[in-house]
Motif scaffolding. Structure first.
Motif, mmCIF file in Angstrom:
data_model
loop_
_atom_site.group_PDB
_atom_site.id
_atom_site.type_symbol
_atom_site.label_atom_id
_atom_site.label_comp_id
_atom_site.label_asym_id
_atom_site.label_seq_id
_atom_site.Cartn_x
_atom_site.Cartn_y
_atom_site.Cartn_z
ATOM 1 N N LYS A 194 0.815 -1.206 0.000
ATOM 2 C CA LYS A 194 0.000 0.000 0.000
ATOM 3 C C LYS A 194 0.853 1.262 0.000
ATOM 4 O O LYS A 194 0.430 2.303 -0.477
ATOM 5 C CB LYS A 194 -0.909 0.007 1.231
ATOM 6 C CG LYS A 194 -1.932 -1.114 1.262
ATOM 7 C CD LYS A 194 -3.008 -0.892 0.226
ATOM 8 C CE LYS A 194 -4.168 -1.856 0.409
ATOM 9 N NZ LYS A 194 -5.274 -1.573 -0.528
ATOM 10 N N LEU A 195 2.032 1.158 0.579
ATOM 11 C CA LEU A 195 2.928 2.310 0.689
ATOM 12 C C LEU A 195 4.361 1.822 0.624
ATOM 13 O O LEU A 195 4.727 0.861 1.302
ATOM 14 C CB LEU A 195 2.687 3.035 2.017
ATOM 15 C CG LEU A 195 3.612 4.206 2.344
ATOM 16 C CD1 LEU A 195 3.403 5.350 1.362
ATOM 17 C CD2 LEU A 195 3.368 4.696 3.759
ATOM 18 N N VAL A 196 5.165 2.468 -0.216
ATOM 19 C CA VAL A 196 6.577 2.107 -0.336
ATOM 20 C C VAL A 196 7.420 3.354 -0.096
ATOM 21 O O VAL A 196 7.258 4.367 -0.779
ATOM 22 C CB VAL A 196 6.902 1.522 -1.725
ATOM 23 C CG1 VAL A 196 8.380 1.126 -1.791
ATOM 24 C CG2 VAL A 196 6.008 0.329 -2.041
ATOM 25 N N SER A 197 8.308 3.278 0.879
ATOM 26 C CA SER A 197 9.299 4.326 1.107
ATOM 27 C C SER A 197 10.596 3.852 0.472
ATOM 28 O O SER A 197 11.090 2.771 0.804
ATOM 29 C CB SER A 197 9.506 4.559 2.602
ATOM 30 O OG SER A 197 8.307 4.962 3.211
ATOM 31 N N VAL A 198 11.140 4.634 -0.440
ATOM 32 C CA VAL A 198 12.329 4.214 -1.184
ATOM 33 C C VAL A 198 13.469 5.198 -0.948
ATOM 34 O O VAL A 198 13.302 6.415 -1.061
ATOM 35 C CB VAL A 198 12.016 4.078 -2.694
ATOM 36 C CG1 VAL A 198 11.433 5.358 -3.275
ATOM 37 C CG2 VAL A 198 13.250 3.635 -3.472
ATOM 38 N N GLY A 199 14.631 4.666 -0.587
ATOM 39 C CA GLY A 199 15.799 5.506 -0.382
ATOM 40 C C GLY A 199 16.284 6.090 -1.698
ATOM 41 O O GLY A 199 16.348 5.386 -2.709
ATOM 42 N N GLU A 200 16.617 7.369 -1.695
ATOM 43 C CA GLU A 200 17.113 8.027 -2.896
ATOM 44 C C GLU A 200 18.635 8.055 -2.879
ATOM 45 O O GLU A 200 19.262 8.180 -1.831
ATOM 46 C CB GLU A 200 16.528 9.439 -2.994
ATOM 47 C CG GLU A 200 15.002 9.431 -3.076
ATOM 48 C CD GLU A 200 14.397 10.799 -3.361
ATOM 49 O OE1 GLU A 200 15.156 11.784 -3.481
ATOM 50 O OE2 GLU A 200 13.156 10.878 -3.478
ATOM 51 N N ASN A 201 19.229 7.891 -4.076
ATOM 52 C CA ASN A 201 20.690 7.900 -4.231
ATOM 53 C C ASN A 201 21.368 6.839 -3.369
ATOM 54 O O ASN A 201 22.425 7.076 -2.776
ATOM 55 C CB ASN A 201 21.249 9.288 -3.903
ATOM 56 C CG ASN A 201 20.701 10.366 -4.823
ATOM 57 O OD1 ASN A 201 20.639 10.190 -6.034
ATOM 58 N ND2 ASN A 201 20.278 11.480 -4.244
ATOM 59 N N GLY A 202 20.746 5.656 -3.304
ATOM 60 C CA GLY A 202 21.347 4.537 -2.588
ATOM 61 C C GLY A 202 21.134 4.535 -1.088
ATOM 62 O O GLY A 202 21.631 3.641 -0.395
ATOM 63 N N LEU A 203 20.385 5.489 -0.571
ATOM 64 C CA LEU A 203 20.160 5.572 0.875
ATOM 65 C C LEU A 203 19.359 4.374 1.384
ATOM 66 O O LEU A 203 18.402 3.939 0.746
ATOM 67 C CB LEU A 203 19.397 6.857 1.200
ATOM 68 C CG LEU A 203 19.035 7.066 2.675
ATOM 69 C CD1 LEU A 203 20.273 7.423 3.479
ATOM 70 C CD2 LEU A 203 17.974 8.152 2.821
#
Length: 207
Positions: A194-203
């Protein structure tokens, strides 16, 4: 319902920063922290930080939220934040991570609840009032969502600080990306994201 209000409802309902550091009671469905191992249309195979790969299907209305690296200078009086923390002997709490919300998400998931980032950990979402800077920061976080209260939280210099990016899109869900996924579990055991938190720039999202 506007896009902003829809995002706020989804964030408050499902997580981050679990996925989005949103304070809420411990989830009945799994919160998955790991790395995207394979993508097949709307199906993601996620390699958790421990254990075997897990398959989840993105819901048609799934929300994607980016997580950006920040620093202690972003933690200011008046900021709306989420902080995972553990209790200290003096009655205060020690932060495990701090997530700074953009103004458009102020008020999401406000309150203080049990969390799953360690033994006796809690997630507190609220507005920073007093802020003392000395070998880190001691912030007083005021909240109204889950009762009304305040919590003093010590933020060491080395604790990860991140910013949420509500403009992230599905295009950022790529093989190798680090994610936290809020899911709903069906009676047959299948998982829908339902919700995805994705790290930016490899975080690696620390929430």
């Amino acid at each position: 319902m506007t896009c902003k209000h829809g995002l706020m409802a989804t964030l408050a309902g499902f997580l981050l920063l679990g996925g989005v550091a949103v304070a809420q009671p411990a989830p009945a469905s799994p919160r998955i922290r790991g790395t995207i191992d394979r993508i097949d249309g709307n199906t993601l195979a996620i390699k958790p930080r421990t254990g075997a790969a897990v398959t989840v299907t993105l819901a048609g209305d799934a929300r994607i939220v980016g997580v950006k690296k920040a620093d202690l200078s972003e933690v200011q009086s008046g900021s709306y934040i989420g902080a995972a923390s553990v209790p200290q002997p003096d009655g205060t709490a020690k932060a495990l991570e701090v997530t700074v919300f953009p103004p458009s998400l102020k008020g999401v998931g406000e309150g203080s609840f049990a969390y799953d980032l360690g033994s006796n950990s809690t997630m507190t979402n609220g507005t920073i009032g007093d802020l003392v800077v000395s070998n880190g920061r001691v912030m007083t976080v005021h909240y109204n969502g889950n009762g009304t209260g305040e919590k003093k939280i010590f933020v060491p210099e080395d604790v990860p600080i991140v910013l949420l990016d509500p403009t992230a899109t599905k295009a950022q869900l790529t093989v190798g990306a680090h994610v936290i996924v809020g899911t709903a579990k069906a009676p047959d055991g299948s998982l829908t994201a339902k919700l995805v938190s994705v790290g930016e720039n490899g975080l690696v999202p620390p929430m």
